[in-house]
Write a protein that holds these residues in place. Structure first.
Motif, mmCIF file in Angstrom:
data_model
loop_
_atom_site.group_PDB
_atom_site.id
_atom_site.type_symbol
_atom_site.label_atom_id
_atom_site.label_comp_id
_atom_site.label_asym_id
_atom_site.label_seq_id
_atom_site.Cartn_x
_atom_site.Cartn_y
_atom_site.Cartn_z
ATOM 1 N N TYR A 100 0.832 -1.241 0.071
ATOM 2 C CA TYR A 100 -0.226 -0.146 0.214
ATOM 3 C C TYR A 100 1.015 1.299 -0.148
ATOM 4 O O TYR A 100 0.828 2.069 0.879
ATOM 5 C CB TYR A 100 -0.974 0.034 1.258
ATOM 6 N N SER A 128 -1.325 -4.991 6.773
ATOM 7 C CA SER A 128 -0.117 -5.216 5.837
ATOM 8 C C SER A 128 1.138 -5.792 6.444
ATOM 9 O O SER A 128 1.968 -6.274 5.896
ATOM 10 C CB SER A 128 0.277 -4.002 5.143
ATOM 11 N N HIS A 176 3.533 -8.822 5.827
ATOM 12 C CA HIS A 176 4.351 -9.032 4.459
ATOM 13 C C HIS A 176 5.894 -8.934 5.400
ATOM 14 O O HIS A 176 6.748 -9.229 4.573
ATOM 15 C CB HIS A 176 4.217 -7.858 3.697
ATOM 16 N N SER A 202 -2.024 -12.591 2.386
ATOM 17 C CA SER A 202 -2.963 -11.571 2.449
ATOM 18 C C SER A 202 -3.514 -11.476 1.192
ATOM 19 O O SER A 202 -4.402 -12.499 0.920
ATOM 20 C CB SER A 202 -2.117 -10.191 2.313
#
Length: 326
Positions: A117, A143, A146, A240
Motif C-alpha cells: 500500500y 499489511s 508482509h 494477505s
C-alpha cells in the motif's frame, strides 16, 4: 518598603505570566507500527497518505488540514464524489507509489502507508529509508503480515489504525468516538439478523483471468465476510492478497462470489467472464448467479468497512433464503 514590595510583586506576577505563556512541552507519544515502536514528540503537520482507503481514514479523523497531499490513487482507481470533496484542497503527489524524492520534495514529516500500500519490502520507500529525512512512517496493520507474523485479520486491525492515528495526531477523542460508533453500528445490525446455521462459502474475486487474485487469511475481506456471517473459502491461505488456481476455486465450490470493483476491468466484466466460462458452470455461485460487488475502498481497511459488511450480509441472507425455499 511599600514601593519595593510593589516592585517584587510585579516581578513575580510577570514571572508567573511568562511561565503561563511559555509553550507546554508535549509528552512523547509512542505507537506500535508492525514490528516497530514509533515515537512522536509532537503531532505531524505535513502528512501524506497513500491509497484511497488510508486517505479516507485521515479524512474521517478530520486531519485534512495536517496533510500536504496524498499518493497512489488515480493510477489504479477513481475517486467517488465523497472522496473527491474530501481531498479537493489536496494535491495528488504521485498517481501510483511515490518515490522517496516525492515525499522529501513535499517536505513531509509523516507517511501513512502499508506494505503493498505504497511501500514494497526492499523498495526505495520504507520506514528505514525515510528516517534520515525525518519522515516518520505508520504502517497499515493489515499489511504487517508482509514483514512478520501477525494474527488472522479482524475488524480490530482497522480499529487499531484509527486509534493509533488518533494518538499520533492528538485527536484521541475523535478516534475513540469513531471506533465506538462503528462497533455500536455493527452490533446493532448483527443483533437484528437471523443466526446462520452454516456459514456460506464465499470466494473473493479481485482480478485475473488466467489465475485469480484473491483474499487470503490476512486480507480484510476475510474479516468482512466473517462479520457478515460467511466463510472465505481461501481463509487457510497463509497470505494477505495472493494468486491461487481456478481449480482450487472450483473444488471448494463457493456459494457466493464477491467481486472487488476497481481498475480497467469492471465488476460487470469480471462477472461476465465467470458466467461465460464453461469451467465454472457447476460452481454454485455461478449457477445461481450469486455475485456481490464491493468497491476497492470498501474491501480494504477503512471507514467503509461497516457498509461493506452490511452489503455482504444482505446478499448472504438473500442467498440462504433462496436456498431454503428450494
Amino acid at each position: 518598603m511599600t514601593a519595593r514590595f510593589s516592585t517584587v510583586t510585579q516581578l513575580l506576577a510577570a514571572g508567573v505570566m511568562a511561565i503561563s505563556l511559555a509553550p507546554v512541552a508535549q509528552a512523547e507519544t509512542t505507537v506500535q507500527s508492525c514490528n516497530r515502536s514509533v515515537a512522536f514528540d509532537a503531532p505531524p503537520q505535513r502528512a501524506i497518505s497513500n491509497d484511497v482507503n488510508l486517505t479516507e481514514m485521515m479524512l474521517a479523523l478530520g486531519l485534512a488540514d495536517r496533510m500536504v497531499g496524498y499518493t497512489g490513487i488515480s493510477g489504479w482507481k477513481t475517486l467517488d464524489p465523497v472522496m473527491r470533496a474530501g481531498v479537493a484542497e489536496l494535491p495528488e503527489l504521485s498517481a501510483k507509489y511515490p518515490s522517496k524524492e516525492v515525499l522529501i520534495g513535499a517536505d513531509a514529516d509523516f507517511f501513512f502507508a502499508g506494505w503493498n500500500y505504497g511501500m514494497k519490502v526492499g523498495g526505495e520507500v520504507t520506514p528505514e529509508t525515510l528516517a534520515p529525512f525525518d519522515i516518520k512512517v505508520y504502517e497499515l496493520t493489515e499489511s504487517c503480515i508482509h514483514i512478520g507474523e501477525k494474527a488472522k485479520v479482524s475488524m480490530d486491525d482497522m480499529y487499531n489504525d484509527l486509534l493509533n492515528l488518533g494518538r499520533i495526531f492528538a485527536v484521541e477523542e475523535t478516534a475513540e468516538a469513531l471506533v465506538a460508533g462503528y462497533k455500536d453500528e455493527l452490533a446493532a445490525f448483527s443483533k437484528d439478523r437471523p443466526e446462520a446455521s452454516d456459514p456460506l462459502r464465499v470466494f473473493v474475486y479481485d482480478s485475473g483471468e488466467d489465475t485469480p487474485f484473491t483474499a487470503g487469511k490476512y486480507a480484510m475481506p476475510t474479516a468482512l465476510i466473517e462479520a457478515a456471517g460467511g466463510s472465505n473459502i481461501m481463509d487457510d491461505l497463509e497470505k494477505s492478497w495472493a494468486t491461487v488456481t481456478w481449480e482450487a476455486v472450483v473444488e471448494r465450490n463457493p456459494e457466493v462470489i464477491v467481486i472487488v470493483n476497481y481498475g480497467s476491468v469492471t465488476a460487470e466484466e469480471k462477472r461476465a467472464f465467470m458466467r461465460s466460462n464453461p469451467a465454472f458452470a457447476e460452481v454454485d455461485a455461478v449457477k445461481n448467479d450469486r455475485f456481490v460487488t464491493l468497491e476497492y475502498v470498501e474491501a480494504t481497511p477503512g471507514p467503509r468497512n461497516i457498509r461493506a459488511i452490511k452489503t455482504l450480509a444482505t446478499s448472504f441472507d438473500a442467498a440462504q433464503a433462496h436456498a431454503v425455499s428450494n
